[in-house]
Motif scaffolding. Structure first.
Motif, PDB file in Angstrom:
ATOM      1  N   MET A 118     -20.295  -0.597   2.646  1.00 24.00           N
ATOM      2  CA  MET A 118     -19.109  -0.152   3.342  1.00 24.00           C
ATOM      3  C   MET A 118     -18.371   0.836   2.448  1.00 24.00           C
ATOM      4  O   MET A 118     -18.206   0.615   1.261  1.00 24.00           O
ATOM      5  CB  MET A 118     -18.239  -1.358   3.674  1.00 24.00           C
ATOM      6  N   SER A 119     -17.895   1.880   3.020  1.00 18.96           N
ATOM      7  CA  SER A 119     -17.161   2.910   2.293  1.00 18.96           C
ATOM      8  C   SER A 119     -15.843   2.352   1.767  1.00 18.96           C
ATOM      9  O   SER A 119     -15.162   1.608   2.469  1.00 18.96           O
ATOM     10  CB  SER A 119     -16.886   4.088   3.219  1.00 18.96           C
ATOM     11  N   PRO A 120     -15.459   2.696   0.515  1.00 18.95           N
ATOM     12  CA  PRO A 120     -14.192   2.210  -0.025  1.00 18.95           C
ATOM     13  C   PRO A 120     -12.997   2.600   0.843  1.00 18.95           C
ATOM     14  O   PRO A 120     -11.999   1.900   0.882  1.00 18.95           O
ATOM     15  CB  PRO A 120     -14.101   2.872  -1.397  1.00 18.95           C
ATOM     16  N   ALA A 121     -13.083   3.712   1.534  1.00 20.22           N
ATOM     17  CA  ALA A 121     -11.979   4.145   2.388  1.00 20.22           C
ATOM     18  C   ALA A 121     -11.806   3.221   3.595  1.00 20.22           C
ATOM     19  O   ALA A 121     -10.731   3.168   4.180  1.00 20.22           O
ATOM     20  CB  ALA A 121     -12.211   5.568   2.846  1.00 20.22           C
ATOM     21  N   LEU A 122     -12.858   2.488   3.967  1.00 16.41           N
ATOM     22  CA  LEU A 122     -12.796   1.608   5.116  1.00 16.41           C
ATOM     23  C   LEU A 122     -12.405   0.178   4.764  1.00 16.41           C
ATOM     24  O   LEU A 122     -12.189  -0.638   5.647  1.00 16.41           O
ATOM     25  CB  LEU A 122     -14.135   1.605   5.849  1.00 16.41           C
ATOM     26  N   VAL A 123     -12.327  -0.137   3.481  1.00 14.27           N
ATOM     27  CA  VAL A 123     -11.987  -1.482   3.039  1.00 14.27           C
ATOM     28  C   VAL A 123     -10.480  -1.668   3.130  1.00 14.27           C
ATOM     29  O   VAL A 123      -9.713  -0.885   2.575  1.00 14.27           O
ATOM     30  CB  VAL A 123     -12.475  -1.729   1.597  1.00 14.27           C
ATOM     31  N   LYS A 124     -10.046  -2.696   3.848  1.00 19.22           N
ATOM     32  CA  LYS A 124      -8.620  -2.987   3.965  1.00 19.22           C
ATOM     33  C   LYS A 124      -8.175  -3.794   2.753  1.00 19.22           C
ATOM     34  O   LYS A 124      -8.695  -4.871   2.500  1.00 19.22           O
ATOM     35  CB  LYS A 124      -8.331  -3.764   5.238  1.00 19.22           C
ATOM     36  N   LEU A 125      -7.234  -3.252   2.021  1.00 19.71           N
ATOM     37  CA  LEU A 125      -6.699  -3.970   0.873  1.00 19.71           C
ATOM     38  C   LEU A 125      -5.753  -5.063   1.347  1.00 19.71           C
ATOM     39  O   LEU A 125      -5.025  -4.878   2.335  1.00 19.71           O
ATOM     40  CB  LEU A 125      -5.941  -3.015  -0.049  1.00 19.71           C
ATOM     41  N   PRO A 126      -5.745  -6.210   0.656  1.00 19.60           N
ATOM     42  CA  PRO A 126      -4.789  -7.244   1.035  1.00 19.60           C
ATOM     43  C   PRO A 126      -3.360  -6.749   0.803  1.00 19.60           C
ATOM     44  O   PRO A 126      -3.088  -6.027  -0.147  1.00 19.60           O
ATOM     45  CB  PRO A 126      -5.126  -8.415   0.111  1.00 19.60           C
ATOM     46  N   VAL A 127      -2.483  -7.147   1.682  1.00 19.60           N
ATOM     47  CA  VAL A 127      -1.073  -6.782   1.580  1.00 19.60           C
ATOM     48  C   VAL A 127      -0.332  -7.932   0.910  1.00 19.60           C
ATOM     49  O   VAL A 127      -0.452  -9.089   1.327  1.00 19.60           O
ATOM     50  CB  VAL A 127      -0.477  -6.500   2.977  1.00 19.60           C
ATOM     51  N   VAL A 128       0.423  -7.614  -0.141  1.00 26.47           N
ATOM     52  CA  VAL A 128       1.211  -8.612  -0.859  1.00 26.47           C
ATOM     53  C   VAL A 128       2.685  -8.269  -0.670  1.00 26.47           C
ATOM     54  O   VAL A 128       3.131  -7.187  -1.059  1.00 26.47           O
ATOM     55  CB  VAL A 128       0.856  -8.633  -2.365  1.00 26.47           C
ATOM     56  N   LEU A 129       3.430  -9.176  -0.051  1.00 25.30           N
ATOM     57  CA  LEU A 129       4.870  -8.995   0.109  1.00 25.30           C
ATOM     58  C   LEU A 129       5.545  -9.676  -1.071  1.00 25.30           C
ATOM     59  O   LEU A 129       5.438 -10.887  -1.253  1.00 25.30           O
ATOM     60  CB  LEU A 129       5.353  -9.590   1.432  1.00 25.30           C
ATOM     61  N   VAL A 130       6.211  -8.874  -1.891  1.00 26.50           N
ATOM     62  CA  VAL A 130       6.884  -9.368  -3.087  1.00 26.50           C
ATOM     63  C   VAL A 130       8.386  -9.391  -2.813  1.00 26.50           C
ATOM     64  O   VAL A 130       8.980  -8.357  -2.509  1.00 26.50           O
ATOM     65  CB  VAL A 130       6.579  -8.479  -4.310  1.00 26.50           C
ATOM     66  N   VAL A 131       8.981 -10.574  -2.921  1.00 25.29           N
ATOM     67  CA  VAL A 131      10.425 -10.725  -2.726  1.00 25.29           C
ATOM     68  C   VAL A 131      11.041 -10.798  -4.120  1.00 25.29           C
ATOM     69  O   VAL A 131      10.942 -11.809  -4.804  1.00 25.29           O
ATOM     70  CB  VAL A 131      10.755 -11.994  -1.912  1.00 25.29           C
ATOM     71  N   GLU A 132      11.656  -9.703  -4.533  1.00 28.25           N
ATOM     72  CA  GLU A 132      12.183  -9.597  -5.905  1.00 28.25           C
ATOM     73  C   GLU A 132      13.317  -8.582  -5.913  1.00 28.25           C
ATOM     74  O   GLU A 132      13.135  -7.453  -5.468  1.00 28.25           O
ATOM     75  CB  GLU A 132      11.064  -9.165  -6.861  1.00 28.25           C
ATOM     76  N   ASP A 133      14.472  -8.989  -6.420  1.00 25.29           N
ATOM     77  CA  ASP A 133      15.632  -8.098  -6.413  1.00 25.29           C
ATOM     78  C   ASP A 133      15.745  -7.223  -7.657  1.00 25.29           C
ATOM     79  O   ASP A 133      16.477  -6.238  -7.650  1.00 25.29           O
ATOM     80  CB  ASP A 133      16.925  -8.885  -6.210  1.00 25.29           C
ATOM     81  N   ASN A 134      15.005  -7.530  -8.693  1.00 25.88           N
ATOM     82  CA  ASN A 134      15.086  -6.762  -9.929  1.00 25.88           C
ATOM     83  C   ASN A 134      13.975  -5.706  -9.946  1.00 25.88           C
ATOM     84  O   ASN A 134      12.792  -6.051  -9.949  1.00 25.88           O
ATOM     85  CB  ASN A 134      14.944  -7.711 -11.126  1.00 25.88           C
ATOM     86  N   PRO A 135      14.342  -4.414  -9.988  1.00 27.83           N
ATOM     87  CA  PRO A 135      13.320  -3.357  -9.981  1.00 27.83           C
ATOM     88  C   PRO A 135      12.349  -3.439 -11.165  1.00 27.83           C
ATOM     89  O   PRO A 135      11.165  -3.128 -11.018  1.00 27.83           O
ATOM     90  CB  PRO A 135      14.128  -2.060 -10.036  1.00 27.83           C
ATOM     91  N   ASP A 136      12.828  -3.899 -12.316  1.00 27.52           N
ATOM     92  CA  ASP A 136      11.943  -4.048 -13.469  1.00 27.52           C
ATOM     93  C   ASP A 136      10.895  -5.124 -13.219  1.00 27.52           C
ATOM     94  O   ASP A 136       9.726  -4.972 -13.573  1.00 27.52           O
ATOM     95  CB  ASP A 136      12.738  -4.380 -14.732  1.00 27.52           C
ATOM     96  N   ASP A 137      11.314  -6.228 -12.599  1.00 26.25           N
ATOM     97  CA  ASP A 137      10.371  -7.302 -12.288  1.00 26.25           C
ATOM     98  C   ASP A 137       9.405  -6.889 -11.178  1.00 26.25           C
ATOM     99  O   ASP A 137       8.252  -7.324 -11.159  1.00 26.25           O
ATOM    100  CB  ASP A 137      11.109  -8.578 -11.910  1.00 26.25           C
ATOM    101  N   GLN A 138       9.863  -6.046 -10.250  1.00 29.39           N
ATOM    102  CA  GLN A 138       8.962  -5.506  -9.236  1.00 29.39           C
ATOM    103  C   GLN A 138       7.855  -4.702  -9.914  1.00 29.39           C
ATOM    104  O   GLN A 138       6.672  -4.849  -9.589  1.00 29.39           O
ATOM    105  CB  GLN A 138       9.715  -4.604  -8.252  1.00 29.39           C
ATOM    106  N   GLU A 139       8.260  -3.871 -10.863  1.00 36.49           N
ATOM    107  CA  GLU A 139       7.289  -3.049 -11.587  1.00 36.49           C
ATOM    108  C   GLU A 139       6.329  -3.916 -12.395  1.00 36.49           C
ATOM    109  O   GLU A 139       5.123  -3.655 -12.428  1.00 36.49           O
ATOM    110  CB  GLU A 139       8.032  -2.079 -12.504  1.00 36.49           C
ATOM    111  N   LEU A 140       6.847  -4.961 -13.040  1.00 33.10           N
ATOM    112  CA  LEU A 140       5.988  -5.871 -13.804  1.00 33.10           C
ATOM    113  C   LEU A 140       4.983  -6.589 -12.910  1.00 33.10           C
ATOM    114  O   LEU A 140       3.823  -6.768 -13.288  1.00 33.10           O
ATOM    115  CB  LEU A 140       6.832  -6.900 -14.559  1.00 33.10           C
ATOM    116  N   ALA A 141       5.414  -7.004 -11.728  1.00 30.25           N
ATOM    117  CA  ALA A 141       4.500  -7.681 -10.789  1.00 30.25           C
ATOM    118  C   ALA A 141       3.370  -6.743 -10.387  1.00 30.25           C
ATOM    119  O   ALA A 141       2.194  -7.133 -10.376  1.00 30.25           O
ATOM    120  CB  ALA A 141       5.268  -8.160  -9.557  1.00 30.25           C
TER     121      ALA A 141
END
Length: 68
Positions: free
Chosen positions: A1-24
């Protein structure tokens, strides 16, 4: 299967600190977890996201990471 056709899993991150968002996001990349991260800042935004998800802009998450 072509990499362009592979659906990446979606991760919803609930985080109010932009630095912690970046670390995640960095941690997921470092361990080789290829995903499409989506960020919201609090529980209310997460509930609104989940209520309205299903579109290209707001794909349905496969995993939720919540900052308690």
């Amino acid at each position: 299967m072509s990499p362009a056709l592979v659906k990446l899993p979606v991760v919803l991150v609930v985080e109010d600190n932009p630095d912690d968002q970046e670390l995640a996001e960095l941690a997921m990349k470092r361990v080789g977890f290829r995903c499409q991260p989506m960020f919201v800042e609090d529980g209310l935004e997460a509930l609104e996201y989940l209520r309205d998800c299903g579109s290209v802009e707001k794909p349905r998450p496969d995993l939720l990471l919540v900052d308690l």
